[in-house]
Design an enzyme around this catalytic site. Sequence first.
Site, mmCIF file in Angstrom:
data_model
loop_
_atom_site.group_PDB
_atom_site.id
_atom_site.type_symbol
_atom_site.label_atom_id
_atom_site.label_comp_id
_atom_site.label_asym_id
_atom_site.label_seq_id
_atom_site.Cartn_x
_atom_site.Cartn_y
_atom_site.Cartn_z
ATOM 1 N N PRO A 276 -0.365 13.137 -0.136
ATOM 2 C CG PRO A 276 0.824 13.240 -1.990
ATOM 3 C CD PRO A 276 0.795 13.906 -0.635
ATOM 4 N NE ARG A 314 -10.481 2.107 -3.669
ATOM 5 C CZ ARG A 314 -11.338 2.541 -4.796
ATOM 6 N NH1 ARG A 314 -11.500 2.154 -5.814
ATOM 7 N NH2 ARG A 314 -11.760 3.741 -4.678
ATOM 8 C CB CYS A 346 -20.245 -17.703 0.813
ATOM 9 S SG CYS A 346 -19.236 -18.843 0.725
ATOM 10 C CD GLU A 347 -20.176 -11.264 2.330
ATOM 11 O OE1 GLU A 347 -20.727 -10.061 2.106
ATOM 12 O OE2 GLU A 347 -19.630 -11.496 3.489
HETATM 13 C C1 LIG Z 1 -6.208 9.324 3.911
HETATM 14 C C2 LIG Z 1 -5.814 10.514 4.272
HETATM 15 C C3 LIG Z 1 -4.694 10.989 3.349
HETATM 16 C C4 LIG Z 1 -4.436 10.470 2.025
HETATM 17 O O1 LIG Z 1 -5.531 10.665 1.119
HETATM 18 P P1 LIG Z 1 -5.453 10.080 -0.401
HETATM 19 O O2 LIG Z 1 -7.027 10.291 -0.893
HETATM 20 O O3 LIG Z 1 -5.005 8.777 -0.517
HETATM 21 O O4 LIG Z 1 -4.644 11.253 -0.918
HETATM 22 C C5 LIG Z 1 -4.070 12.094 3.753
HETATM 23 N N1 LIG Z 1 -4.170 12.693 5.030
HETATM 24 C C6 LIG Z 1 -5.076 12.282 5.772
HETATM 25 C C7 LIG Z 1 -5.009 12.718 7.441
HETATM 26 C C8 LIG Z 1 -5.820 11.010 5.395
HETATM 27 O O5 LIG Z 1 -6.515 10.446 6.467
#
Ligand SMILES: *Cc1c(COP(=O)(O)O)cnc(C)c1O
Length: 421
Positions: A276, A314, A346-347
């Site tokens: 995670p 994001r 500037c976008e």
């Molecule tokens: C980005 C990624 C994660 C983490 O994903 P989350 O959505 O931030 O929990 C875990 N494993 C791999 C291989 C990733 O590319």
Amino acid sequence: MDHFLYRDGVLFAEDVAVAEIAASVKTPFYLYSTATLERHFRLFDEALDGLPHLVCYAMKAASNQAILKTLAGLGAGMDVVSGGEYARAVAAGVPGERIVFSGVGKTQDEIRAALQGGIRQFNVESEPEMRAISEVAVSLGVVAPITIRVNPDVDAKTHAKIATGKSENKFGIPIARAREVYAEAAALPGLKVVGIDVHIGSQLTDLAPFELAYQKVAELTEALRADGHEITRLDLGGGLGIPYARSNEAPPLPTDYGALIKRCVGHLGCEVEIEPGRLIAGNAGILVSQVIYVKSGEGRDFLILDAAMNDLIRPAMYEAHHDIVPVIEADAGVEQAAYDIVGPVCESGDTFAKGRMMPPLAAGDLVAFRSAGAYGAVMSSEYNTRPLIPEVLVQGDQYAVIRARPTFDEIINRDTIPAWL
Ligand SMILES: *Cc1c(COP(=O)(O)O)cnc(C)c1O
């Protein structure tokens, strides 16, 4: 749940007033809560209680050394996706046996550095990469522990840019071809197959796609064992989503996710890893910014902030929603107004929210973007020669700047002028 709460109408990070930090650090800046980071890590760790497991924090979500050290101190492993992240994890004191290396394009240099420094496993994403890892391992006289990332072809039902488990995505090898690829892996001299890896995407707000993927991994485990492979470890990836709009979202809890994992793979006797990132760091961080101007437009008012898309990409990149709240709460009953909330870049893409209902705000007021701890600071840039903004970590009643804002001179002096100029 996090530790950014109002006390008598004033936003606090744990026991420190956000406005107090803003006065000394200057806006904009990222602010993280130690207690929230710890709580989220423990939720995952406890959700897998009873299974041999390692929670490997996906450090691409937020990779400041202080954050890594906080989590490593609780026993976290790390999921890294580049040589730079590997070096960061090691610098934060994470032992190699707790680092897993993911990512679709590991270079020979990255593979070599990880084998020399120590690695728990590589999560292999393709056959050419598998051969490269074997070659590098043989050249160093070592054996590389690997899992192979399988692509289970399930729809994660998330934003297209962060879905990774459909057959059209670049990630992993198609699960239908897994037995063939494992057979080749077993025959390569520099590899030791230890398990299976899967990661289907990020910001999943429903457990059903995980269940589909993990059932396929369980079936594959049995099939590979029947083929004679020793499958002792399952890396089940990351991806559990967080509530970005507090008012109307309730994504699944780590406890439910843990129960699902036990149900799908608990009977296999494997050690389980999860990766995670977002759920650990996302709601453990806010972005604090100041209103520079309130500008009246035609039919709308703009809140022009001192934070911009280069600081938090994001919204521009994923159409992401962030709750944006005043640091000093408005009086109860005050009438709200709709604002377009924008940065100075500037976008037109530099827009955080359109028609957002907010209490009346004036130049100089502070606002906080919630849920900005993951994929915030790490994705920022110096576009428009806006310095990377500071990161600050709170613990209880103390706080520390964990990454300082560079000066203009430091930014300019990174460039070098060729001799002919
Ligand atoms: C980005 C990624 C994660 C983490 O994903 P989350 O959505 O931030 O929990 C875990 N494993 C791999 C291989 C990733 O590319």
